[in-house]
Scaffold this motif. Structure first.
Motif, PDB file in Angstrom:
ATOM      1  N   LEU A 148       4.802   5.330  -5.557  1.00  0.00           N
ATOM      2  CA  LEU A 148       4.906   5.127  -7.063  1.00  0.00           C
ATOM      3  C   LEU A 148       3.865   5.971  -7.839  1.00  0.00           C
ATOM      4  O   LEU A 148       4.009   6.367  -8.787  1.00  0.00           O
ATOM      5  CB  LEU A 148       4.843   3.713  -7.251  1.00  0.00           C
ATOM      6  CG  LEU A 148       6.068   2.799  -6.999  1.00  0.00           C
ATOM      7  CD1 LEU A 148       5.781   1.332  -7.170  1.00  0.00           C
ATOM      8  CD2 LEU A 148       7.214   3.084  -7.707  1.00  0.00           C
ATOM      9  N   ALA A 149       2.615   5.779  -7.262  1.00  0.00           N
ATOM     10  CA  ALA A 149       1.527   6.508  -8.012  1.00  0.00           C
ATOM     11  C   ALA A 149       1.606   7.851  -7.985  1.00  0.00           C
ATOM     12  O   ALA A 149       0.874   8.635  -8.848  1.00  0.00           O
ATOM     13  CB  ALA A 149       0.218   6.068  -7.295  1.00  0.00           C
ATOM     14  N   LEU A 150       2.588   8.261  -6.903  1.00  0.00           N
ATOM     15  CA  LEU A 150       2.679   9.946  -6.894  1.00  0.00           C
ATOM     16  C   LEU A 150       3.814  10.245  -8.028  1.00  0.00           C
ATOM     17  O   LEU A 150       4.169  11.473  -8.403  1.00  0.00           O
ATOM     18  CB  LEU A 150       3.126  10.244  -5.696  1.00  0.00           C
ATOM     19  CG  LEU A 150       2.062  10.563  -4.539  1.00  0.00           C
ATOM     20  CD1 LEU A 150       2.655  10.806  -3.077  1.00  0.00           C
ATOM     21  CD2 LEU A 150       1.017  11.512  -4.937  1.00  0.00           C
ATOM     22  N   GLY A 151       4.354   9.339  -8.838  1.00  0.00           N
ATOM     23  CA  GLY A 151       5.394   9.280  -9.696  1.00  0.00           C
ATOM     24  C   GLY A 151       6.872   9.408  -9.099  1.00  0.00           C
ATOM     25  O   GLY A 151       7.590  10.261  -9.451  1.00  0.00           O
ATOM     26  N   ALA A 152       7.032   8.667  -8.023  1.00  0.00           N
ATOM     27  CA  ALA A 152       8.287   8.601  -7.535  1.00  0.00           C
ATOM     28  C   ALA A 152       8.925   7.570  -8.341  1.00  0.00           C
ATOM     29  O   ALA A 152       8.634   6.484  -8.990  1.00  0.00           O
ATOM     30  CB  ALA A 152       8.028   7.869  -6.070  1.00  0.00           C
ATOM     31  N   ALA A 184      -3.291  13.576  -4.029  1.00  0.00           N
ATOM     32  CA  ALA A 184      -3.272  12.967  -5.246  1.00  0.00           C
ATOM     33  C   ALA A 184      -3.389  14.500  -6.265  1.00  0.00           C
ATOM     34  O   ALA A 184      -2.895  14.640  -7.038  1.00  0.00           O
ATOM     35  CB  ALA A 184      -4.286  12.065  -5.500  1.00  0.00           C
ATOM     36  N   ASN A 233      -2.476   4.461 -15.770  1.00  0.00           N
ATOM     37  CA  ASN A 233      -1.344   5.176 -15.329  1.00  0.00           C
ATOM     38  C   ASN A 233       0.057   4.332 -15.034  1.00  0.00           C
ATOM     39  O   ASN A 233       0.879   4.862 -14.485  1.00  0.00           O
ATOM     40  CB  ASN A 233      -1.453   6.038 -13.813  1.00  0.00           C
ATOM     41  CG  ASN A 233      -1.651   5.233 -12.740  1.00  0.00           C
ATOM     42  OD1 ASN A 233      -1.958   3.997 -13.064  1.00  0.00           O
ATOM     43  ND2 ASN A 233      -1.580   5.757 -11.464  1.00  0.00           N
ATOM     44  N   ARG A 249       2.766   8.792 -14.355  1.00  0.00           N
ATOM     45  CA  ARG A 249       2.193   8.830 -12.873  1.00  0.00           C
ATOM     46  C   ARG A 249       2.191  10.138 -12.305  1.00  0.00           C
ATOM     47  O   ARG A 249       1.448  10.464 -11.441  1.00  0.00           O
ATOM     48  CB  ARG A 249       3.060   7.770 -11.950  1.00  0.00           C
ATOM     49  CG  ARG A 249       2.693   6.450 -12.499  1.00  0.00           C
ATOM     50  CD  ARG A 249       3.468   5.163 -11.684  1.00  0.00           C
ATOM     51  NE  ARG A 249       3.717   4.146 -12.286  1.00  0.00           N
ATOM     52  CZ  ARG A 249       5.008   3.585 -12.218  1.00  0.00           C
ATOM     53  NH1 ARG A 249       6.056   3.642 -11.620  1.00  0.00           N
ATOM     54  NH2 ARG A 249       5.068   2.458 -13.055  1.00  0.00           N
ATOM     55  N   LEU A 275       0.729  -1.326  -0.051  1.00  0.00           N
ATOM     56  CA  LEU A 275      -0.006   0.020   0.159  1.00  0.00           C
ATOM     57  C   LEU A 275       0.852   1.199   0.000  1.00  0.00           C
ATOM     58  O   LEU A 275       0.584   2.251  -0.584  1.00  0.00           O
ATOM     59  CB  LEU A 275      -0.666   0.028   1.397  1.00  0.00           C
ATOM     60  CG  LEU A 275      -2.382   0.581   1.346  1.00  0.00           C
ATOM     61  CD1 LEU A 275      -2.973  -0.456   0.355  1.00  0.00           C
ATOM     62  CD2 LEU A 275      -2.848   0.152   2.520  1.00  0.00           C
ATOM     63  N   MET A 318      -3.785   8.907  -8.438  1.00  0.00           N
ATOM     64  CA  MET A 318      -4.239   7.639  -8.146  1.00  0.00           C
ATOM     65  C   MET A 318      -4.922   7.670  -6.630  1.00  0.00           C
ATOM     66  O   MET A 318      -4.089   8.016  -5.968  1.00  0.00           O
ATOM     67  CB  MET A 318      -3.439   6.474  -8.468  1.00  0.00           C
ATOM     68  CG  MET A 318      -4.232   5.213  -8.430  1.00  0.00           C
ATOM     69  SD  MET A 318      -3.315   3.746  -9.514  1.00  0.00           S
ATOM     70  CE  MET A 318      -4.908   2.657  -9.522  1.00  0.00           C
ATOM     71  N   PHE A 364      -6.237   4.912  -3.847  1.00  0.00           N
ATOM     72  CA  PHE A 364      -6.523   3.453  -3.696  1.00  0.00           C
ATOM     73  C   PHE A 364      -7.665   3.282  -2.926  1.00  0.00           C
ATOM     74  O   PHE A 364      -8.233   3.918  -2.130  1.00  0.00           O
ATOM     75  CB  PHE A 364      -5.302   2.995  -3.159  1.00  0.00           C
ATOM     76  CG  PHE A 364      -3.988   2.864  -3.865  1.00  0.00           C
ATOM     77  CD1 PHE A 364      -3.502   1.913  -4.711  1.00  0.00           C
ATOM     78  CD2 PHE A 364      -3.326   4.133  -3.960  1.00  0.00           C
ATOM     79  CE1 PHE A 364      -2.525   2.199  -5.718  1.00  0.00           C
ATOM     80  CE2 PHE A 364      -2.115   4.359  -4.915  1.00  0.00           C
ATOM     81  CZ  PHE A 364      -1.775   3.290  -5.615  1.00  0.00           C
TER      82      PHE A 364
END
Lengths: 315, 259
Positions: free
Chosen positions: A200-204, B163, B51, B84, A194, B89, B91
């Motif tokens: 990663l989803a933040l663009g890391a 986000a 993404n 991304r 999680l 995103m 969750f």
């Protein structure tokens, strides 16, 4: 108008024999560890008393107990701190590589090899240090003296055998590497998906994810692992006794010269066979000092870990 | 800022297993698009392919095209990290960083965009993002406390704030309310209605009332059987899906006859 009714009897939950037996065993084990610890402490203190109360001129060396134990404490801490400074970053890097970068098959093999390092007896490390590592470090020490000799750590003359404080620090670093990296690897692999996915989803990038989610989460575990390693480095006996050319050099910061303070554990091992009477009590008093040091180190580690308990990720 | 997404002939794999097959659809900017369907039908997998979070799982890959305003996300010169940063995103389970304060959680994405931001600019951005997520009044006095100390609904809105703080072009939400109580759900839904003024929102949900309440367009995913790839069965305006769907399977699912 007085009421004589007593409080209703407290409802006893039904107790099952299995629960009682298990609770008893668990409690017994918990008490046992306290008893052992207390026993050790009592033994150390009672056996140290003669040395603690003796007049200064009866203690080996001259100047009394403090000046006998002081350099030993210094040597012990210095060698352990060098080991920790070298081993912790390396262990964390190894753990990160195994957990996040290495291909799966390589990771398993590498983890196994690192764990294997822990299985090598310390006497073997001692031989390795004295016959293999120490001679090879001498040219490097010469270079250090020439180029960094203005620092108190690297003042000459350089030991011609390489059996120095820095060598023992490096050998201890190798010895504590497996425990620190095994624990770091364990905590890093427990970082919840999680959190890594959030990063990663933040663009890391992978490294940013490690900085953002993995290291903060695993920090207390890494500190705990380092403290276990520090405990081993503080108490290491054989390797130090073999490698360090222990001259009673007193307190010195010089890491690459042949005049080095001994460590407590190695000093006890070397002196004990030839000691009688008060000399034995003196050695035990130095053991008490080691006991207190490890206790303080552990308390310090716990304090560091708890300071930001709110942010630990455990809630 | 909001952008249009065109997906053509998208197949999604986990290793050799084809999880989703042949998806074609276009998602309108400044609208909410809901994806519904039974568990395991590939709607979350599809969302994560938008993404490039899908490929985080070892062995996962994608064939086909996902184009956002003319830019192919899976082009050979496209860095998934950049994708991304443009496509945010949220969750299923709220996942604020437990080791960071509320403030740092919101600022986390901004700090990744290496640009130096002054303290006051950062304060403004954090405040604006938290206001945007309807969370500001609840947390403004405890910005330095850990984000994990908030309630589930607040944590989820914190994740939304995190986000939207980076001003993404698209916001993907993977069952954002499934771990929340009805009141928190309502708060998040209200928030989505406000956010669609600025963002293209795609939401996966198991809650059909939710899809009906918030979305303009709905896609229904289904699979023929276990081990079969999921497919997009029907993609139509939400009103039509819920009143007069083209496909029998959609009608069966919506009326509760299966799934």
């Amino acid at each position: 108008m007085t009421s004589t009714t007593s409080a209703p009897p407290a409802q006893q939950p039904k107790s099952r024999p299995g629960d009682r037996i298990f609770a008893g065993i668990a409690k017994g084990a918990g008490v046992l560890i306290l008893v052992i610890l207390a026993g050790v402490a009592v033994f150390l203190i009672s056996e140290s008393v003669p040395a603690l109360t003796a007049s200064p001129d009866e203690i080996s060396g001259d100047g009394g107990l403090a000046s006998y134990i002081g350099p030993l404490v210094f040597g012990t801490l210095l060698s352990a701190v060098i080991a920790l400074l070298v081993a912790t970053p390396l262990a964390v890097a190894i753990a990160l590589f195994i957990t996040f970068y290495a291909p799966r098959r390589l990771a398993a093999g590498l983890g196994y090899v690192v764990d294997l390092l822990a299985a090598i007896p310390s006497i073997v490390y001692g031989f390795w240090g004295i016959f293999w590592l120490a001679p090879r470090l001498v040219p490097f020490y010469r270079w250090l003296e020439e180029n960094l000799g203005f620092l108190p750590f690297f003042v000459g003359p350089v030991s011609s055998t390489g059996r120095t404080m820095l060598t023992i620090g490096l050998v201890l670093a190798v010895m504590i590497l497996p425990i620190v990296s095994a624990i770091s690897r364990e905590v890093f692999s427990q970082v919840p998906t999680l959190h890594t996915e959030a990063a990663l989803a933040l663009g890391a990038t992978r490294w940013e994810m490690i900085k953002m989610a993995v290291i903060p989460y695993g920090k207390s575990g890494v500190i705990g692992g380092s403290m276990l390693g520090l405990g081993r480095a503080l108490g290491e006996t054989m390797a130090v006794a073999i490698i360090l050319s222990g001259s009673a050099a007193g307190i010195t910061w010089a890491l690459i010269s042949s005049a080095n303070p001994q460590t407590i554990a190695a000093n006890i091992a070397l002196q004990f066979p030839e000691s009688t009477g008060l000399a034995v009590n003196t050695l035990i008093a130095s053991g008490l000092a080691l006991f207190v040091i490890t206790l303080l180190v552990n308390m310090l580690a716990r304090w560091v870990v708890n300071r930001r308990a709110d942010f630990s990720g455990a809630n | 800022m909001a952008k249009r997404i065109d997906v053509s002939d998208l197949d999604i794999y986990y290793g050799n297993f084809k999880a989703v097959e042949g998806v074609n659809l276009s998602i309108e900017p400044r609208s909410i698009t809901a994806l519904i369907g039974p568990s395991g039908c590939g709607k979350s997998t599809f969302l994560r392919s938008l993404n490039r979070m899908h490929e985080v799982i070892p062995g996962a890959r994608v064939e086909g095209k996902v184009v956002i305003e003319g830019q192919d996300l899976y082009g050979s010169d496209v860095d998934p990290v950049d994708v991304r940063r443009q496509i945010g995103m949220v969750f299923q389970r709220p996942n604020p960083f437990p080791t960071m304060s509320i403030y740092d959680n919101v600022a986390a994405g901004l700090r990744l965009n290496a640009k130096k931001t002054s303290k006051s600019d950062m304060d403004d951005l954090v405040e604006r993002s938290l206001k945007g997520a309807n969370l500001w009044t609840e947390v403004k006095d405890r910005l330095s406390r850990p984000g994990s100390g908030l309630s589930g609904g607040q944590q989820q809105r914190l994740c939304i704030a995190r986000a939207i703080a980076v001003q993404p072009e698209v916001l993907l939400m993977d069952e954002p309310c499934s771990a929340l109580d009805p009141i928190s759900t309502l708060a998040v839904e209200d928030l989505m209605m406000e956010l669609k003024e600025q963002f293209t929102i795609v939401i996966v949900t198991h809650n059909m009332q939710q899809a009906a309440r918030v979305s303009e367009t709905t896609g229904f995913f289904n699979l023929n059987g276990v081990g079969q790839p999921g497919r997009l069965i029907e993609y139509n305006p939400t009103e039509k899906i819920f009143s007069n769907p083209d496909e029998k399977a959609t009608e069966d699912y919506i009326s509760g006859r299966f799934g």
